[in-house]
Write a protein that holds these residues in place. Structure first.
Motif, mmCIF file in Angstrom:
data_model
loop_
_atom_site.group_PDB
_atom_site.id
_atom_site.type_symbol
_atom_site.label_atom_id
_atom_site.label_comp_id
_atom_site.label_asym_id
_atom_site.label_seq_id
_atom_site.Cartn_x
_atom_site.Cartn_y
_atom_site.Cartn_z
ATOM 1 N N THR A 135 16.835 24.631 1.410
ATOM 2 C CA THR A 135 16.001 23.730 2.208
ATOM 3 C C THR A 135 14.570 23.759 1.678
ATOM 4 O OG1 THR A 135 15.474 25.475 3.783
ATOM 5 C CG2 THR A 135 17.432 24.145 4.223
ATOM 6 N N ALA A 136 13.781 22.845 2.161
ATOM 7 C CA ALA A 136 12.363 22.850 1.812
ATOM 8 C C ALA A 136 11.698 24.126 2.350
ATOM 9 C CB ALA A 136 11.683 21.615 2.397
ATOM 10 N N ARG A 137 10.655 24.552 1.675
ATOM 11 C CA ARG A 137 9.945 25.763 2.086
ATOM 12 C C ARG A 137 9.214 25.532 3.401
ATOM 13 N NH1 ARG A 137 7.022 28.209 -3.341
ATOM 14 N NH2 ARG A 137 8.872 28.251 -4.693
ATOM 15 N N THR A 138 9.313 26.524 4.238
ATOM 16 C CA THR A 138 8.536 26.526 5.482
ATOM 17 C C THR A 138 7.549 27.679 5.417
ATOM 18 O OG1 THR A 138 10.391 25.631 6.738
ATOM 19 C CG2 THR A 138 8.632 26.704 7.996
ATOM 20 N N SER A 139 6.252 27.363 5.553
ATOM 21 C CA SER A 139 5.208 28.381 5.485
ATOM 22 C C SER A 139 4.814 28.795 6.891
ATOM 23 C CB SER A 139 3.988 27.847 4.734
ATOM 24 O OG SER A 139 2.978 28.832 4.658
ATOM 25 N N VAL A 140 4.772 30.077 7.117
ATOM 26 C CA VAL A 140 4.426 30.595 8.444
ATOM 27 C C VAL A 140 3.717 31.927 8.280
ATOM 28 C CG1 VAL A 140 6.602 31.807 8.763
ATOM 29 C CG2 VAL A 140 5.328 31.075 10.775
ATOM 30 N N MET A 141 2.808 32.219 9.192
ATOM 31 C CA MET A 141 2.079 33.504 9.158
ATOM 32 C C MET A 141 2.495 34.348 10.347
ATOM 33 S SD MET A 141 -2.019 34.347 9.080
ATOM 34 C CE MET A 141 -2.168 33.946 7.343
ATOM 35 N N THR A 142 2.841 35.591 10.067
ATOM 36 C CA THR A 142 3.167 36.514 11.155
ATOM 37 C C THR A 142 1.910 36.809 11.970
ATOM 38 O OG1 THR A 142 2.855 38.335 9.616
ATOM 39 C CG2 THR A 142 5.111 37.580 9.982
#
Length: 815
Positions: free
Chosen positions: A431-438
């Motif tokens: 899938t497309a990259r999903t960027s997230v910050m903890t």
């Protein structure tokens, strides 16, 4: 009998038509029943808590809460009979007092009445007080629908007491209790939906609508706002739900099932399927299922219908687009599915990532499995990394939504997430990259805390824990064992080293301390570490002060003031040596007797010898520094001339007794013995060295504040607090001895007169001695055999002018 009958009839009348019995129900006064009665006799009934509302006497209560009905009778008639009728029950008493009926009312008790009455033969008519119950209760809510050609209205009808209502926003929920949205209604509890032609989103208004209203009374459920619900289903064409797969897979030469999901709440559905504008006469099998759709942007569960068409893929043209049309009495909708040949699974869809501090929750929708059992993998990496890490496999459980928890992540760190599926043929595309910050979190507690005690400080060291993704500082808390309050030291900045240390100063020696730590960042504080117990070490003792040495011919008397023992028992040692000796002799240990001043004797001293003396203290930790060396001269042994004279006189008397017969001979003998005695005394006196005028009290240079000392030869107090003119700021006492052994001392503090001349080239002092008869000849001391005196520097300037001598006063008087 007549009065009882009348009383019963009046009760019946009040219960049936309570509002018509008494025109003024506030108070019932006495009247005369038979003839004239005393005007002092009066009676009245009082109902506690009764108020007037709309001309009626009422008592208010709240449904579900305790209420006490209290009727009081105040009468001058001791035998008056008092009754309360409520809830079909009757309570009575005789004479003044009250009747109480406690109960927990419900909304059914609202506007019901109760009667308090009294009668007596002395009353013309019985006393009656009819009161209504005003029971307040939270509203029950009902919702009605009003449908017209252009709009649909939901109207909220609350019913409660009081009837003043406040309306909150309406709530829109799915049939499966999933909250969709809040909708603003009118202040009077009305919600309006307008109808539009060809509105494909009308079905999104379906669901449960809840009206929230309050009249200020808490309900039995403990809530201020009460809710009423209604289910709304619009008459709309069937809708292909969002969960449908626009691409479906099949294998060449095999049959495959093409599936679509529909949402329909009105009538039955007719479906057709076509390929390249060619209708296929394939029957669609229908079954009810739970599926998912988007209502006002929220992905919810809905009750749907699954239509299954069985296709045979035996030609290449069969792998194409298929159009499905679904209709009911309100209209039709179409959906296109592409059937393709691909045995690998298709990628997951609708990937969502929910961040936490230490983990990420990844959610996705399963794609087509390629005809085989598929598994899923979540790949992730930190933003600055180049290698993807893969999670453990997630087996497809045939649910629409799949999820995976990624644990052991770093807080406040950005991660890249992607998902793929795999079957026995191969892997799908990612899938497309999903960027997230903890998220950041509180820091971890420091570890490996150690405390190294010293006498006056503690050395605390620790290993920093994880800072939670934010800069952290450390704080140390400590207290003595008997203390209640913790003292906090810090903050200590994290220098990013493996181990950090800090010192806690101003500790008391040999004390038990409790030490604990915690760290802090902007999110919060870590847990405190376990308490570490430690005892500070004892300190070396401090050296004695105010040391004084008093010389004798055969011993020295040493005195001193003990100082702080370092919180450990201390002993004292005196070291001394002769002036010409190199080795020190040690005397001790001398146990500390806890007195403000201690004394010890050094025996077996050599007369007329200069000694050096110093002291130090000692405990189990170590020794103090030694005091300043004090120089002291022991005295010469002396002859007691009076004792010699007495012996001689006794001897003469004895001879005279035996020779008393011859007076002349006795006289000659007495004269001869007397001359012999004086000759012998003169011989010893002339033979002996001239006694030096030496110090009789030796005080260390740090003992200038010693207030009083005593001269052992001639007890005379001197004040040592006065300044001395000596360069070393020491105290000297000059001492002379007459022939009788009586000492004449002259202290510069009491009997020395000082005179200072303004001319700095000459300094002198006048000394006045007490005149005591002496038989000792004068001795002139030369430069080689001189007595020890205080040295006077004639070139030095006076420190401070003292008072003038007597001669100066005399001169001033002459002038």
């Amino acid at each position: 009998m007549f009065i009882n009958y009348l009383n019963v009839k009046l009760f019946e009348l009040v219960l049936n038509k309570s509002r018509r019995v008494l025109p003024n129900p506030h108070m019932c006064s006495t009247a005369h029943l038979y003839g004239e009665r005393s005007p002092s006799i009066s009676s009245k009934i009082i109902v506690q808590g009764a108020i007037i509302r709309n001309g009626e006497k009422v008592v208010r209560g709240v449904a579900g809460y305790d209420l006490n009905i209290v009727c009081n009778i105040v009468s001058g008639i001791p035998t008056i009979k008092f009754f309360m009728n409520i809830h079909g029950l009757q309570f009575k008493r005789v004479g003044n007092g009250s009747l109480t009926y406690p109960f927990k009312p419900s909304k059914k008790d609202n506007m019901k009445s109760f009667v308090c009455s009294a009668y007596s033969p002395l009353l013309d008519n019985p006393l009656l007080s009819v009161v209504l119950l005003d029971i307040q209760y939270a509203p029950t809510v009902k919702i009605r629908k009003q449908v017209t050609r252009k709009k649909l209205e939901l109207i909220c009808y609350p019913r409660g007491n009081p009837q003043n209502y406040t309306f909150d926003d309406w709530e829109h929920w799915s049939e499966f209790k999933q909250h969709i949205r809040n909708v603003n209604g009118t202040p009077h509890g009305k919600l309006t939906f307008l109808k539009y032609n060809n509105n494909n989103s009308l079905h999104e208004n379906d669901g449960i609508y809840k009206c929230k209203t309050s009249n200020g009374v808490y309900g039995i459920n403990g809530r201020l706002y009460q809710k009423g619900s209604v289910l709304l289903n619009n008459k709309a064409p069937p809708k292909f739900v969002n969960a449908n797969k626009p691409i479906q897979y099949g294998r060449y030469g095999e049959k495959t099932n093409l599936k679509v999901h529909l949402y329909n709440k009105y009538g039955s559905i007719q479906t057709t399927i076509s390929k390249q504008n060619e209708t296929l006469y394939i029957h669609g099998r229908q079954e009810r299922i739970l599926t998912h759709d988007m209502f006002h942007g929220v992905y919810i569960t809905v009750s749907g219908i699954k239509i299954t068409f069985q296709l045979t893929l035996d030609k290449t043209d069969d792998f194409t687009d298929y159009t499905i049309e679904a209709c009911n009495n309100k209209g039709c909708n179409v959906f296109t599915v592409k059937v393709t040949s691909n045995c690998r699974p298709e990628p997951p869809s609708y990937v969502s990532v929910f961040p936490n501090a230490r983990f990420l929750k990844v959610v996705w929708n399963s794609g087509y499995d390629g005809g085989y059992q598929q598994t899923f993998y979540v790949e992730y990496q930190q933003e600055e990394e180049h290698i993807w890490r893969r999670s453990g496999l997630v087996v497809d459980n045939r649910q629409v939504k799949m999820s995976k928890i990624l644990n052991d992540l770093n807080p406040k760190t950005r991660y890249q997430i992607r998902v793929l599926s795999k079957n026995k043929i191969g892997e799908s595309n990612t899938t497309a990259r999903t960027s997230v910050m903890t998220l950041a979190e509180r820091p971890e507690s420091p570890t490996n805390v150690s405390v190294i005690p010293n006498d006056r400080h503690l050395a605390v060291s620790w290993s920093p824990g994880f800072n939670g993704g934010e800069p952290q500082t450390f704080l140390i808390e400590y207290k003595q064992e008997a203390a209640e309050m913790w003292t906090q030291s810090g903050p200590i900045i994290d220098d990013m080293k493996v181990r950090i240390s800090n010192f806690l100063y101003n500790m008391s020696p040999k004390r038990r301390y409790f030490v604990r730590m915690f760290s802090r960042n902007k999110i919060g504080e870590s847990n405190k570490t376990h308490v570490t117990t430690v005892i500070t070490l004892a300190d070396r003792p401090e050296p004695p002060t105010k040391v004084a040495v008093i010389p004798f011919d055969r011993h020295l008397e040493v005195s001193w003031c003990p100082e702080f023992n370092g919180r450990d028992p201390q002993t004292f040692f005196i070291e001394y040596k002769q002036e010409a000796s190199e080795m020190w002799t040690r005397s001790g240990p001398i146990i500390d007797n806890k007195k403000s001043r201690m004394t010890n004797l050094l025996s077996n001293m050599t007369p007329n010898t200069r000694y050096f003396v110093r002291i130090f203290s000692k405990n189990e930790i170590g020794e103090s520094s030694k005091t300043t060396v004090i120089s002291a001269m022991t005295l010469e042994p002396t002859i007691n001339l009076y004792r010699v004279k007495a012996v001689c006189v006794v001897f003469i008397i004895v001879i005279a007794v035996f020779l008393s017969k011859d007076v002349f001979v006795v006289g000659l003998l007495v004269l001869a013995v007397t001359l012999a005695v004086y000759g012998l005394i003169s011989f010893f006196v002339l033979r002996k060295k001239v006694e030096p005028v030496d110090n009789q009290l030796y005080i260390s240079s740090d003992d200038l504040d010693l207030a009083r000392v005593h001269n052992l030869r001639n007890p005379r107090e001197i004040d040592t607090t006065l300044p001395s003119t000596s360069r070393e700021n020491e105290i000297y006492m000059m001492q002379f001895r007459n022939e009788g052994g009586v000492h004449v001392d002259c202290s510069i503090l009491t009997e020395l007169g000082f005179a200072f001349i303004n001319d700095h080239s000459l300094n002198y002092s006048e000394i006045t001695f007490n005149t005591v008869p002496t038989m000792r000849d004068a001795v002139i001391h030369g430069s080689e055999n001189r007595t020890i005196y205080s040295e006077i520097d004639l070139m030095a300037e006076a420190v401070a002018p003292l008072s003038s001598s007597e001669s100066e006063y005399d001169e001033s008087e002459d002038i």
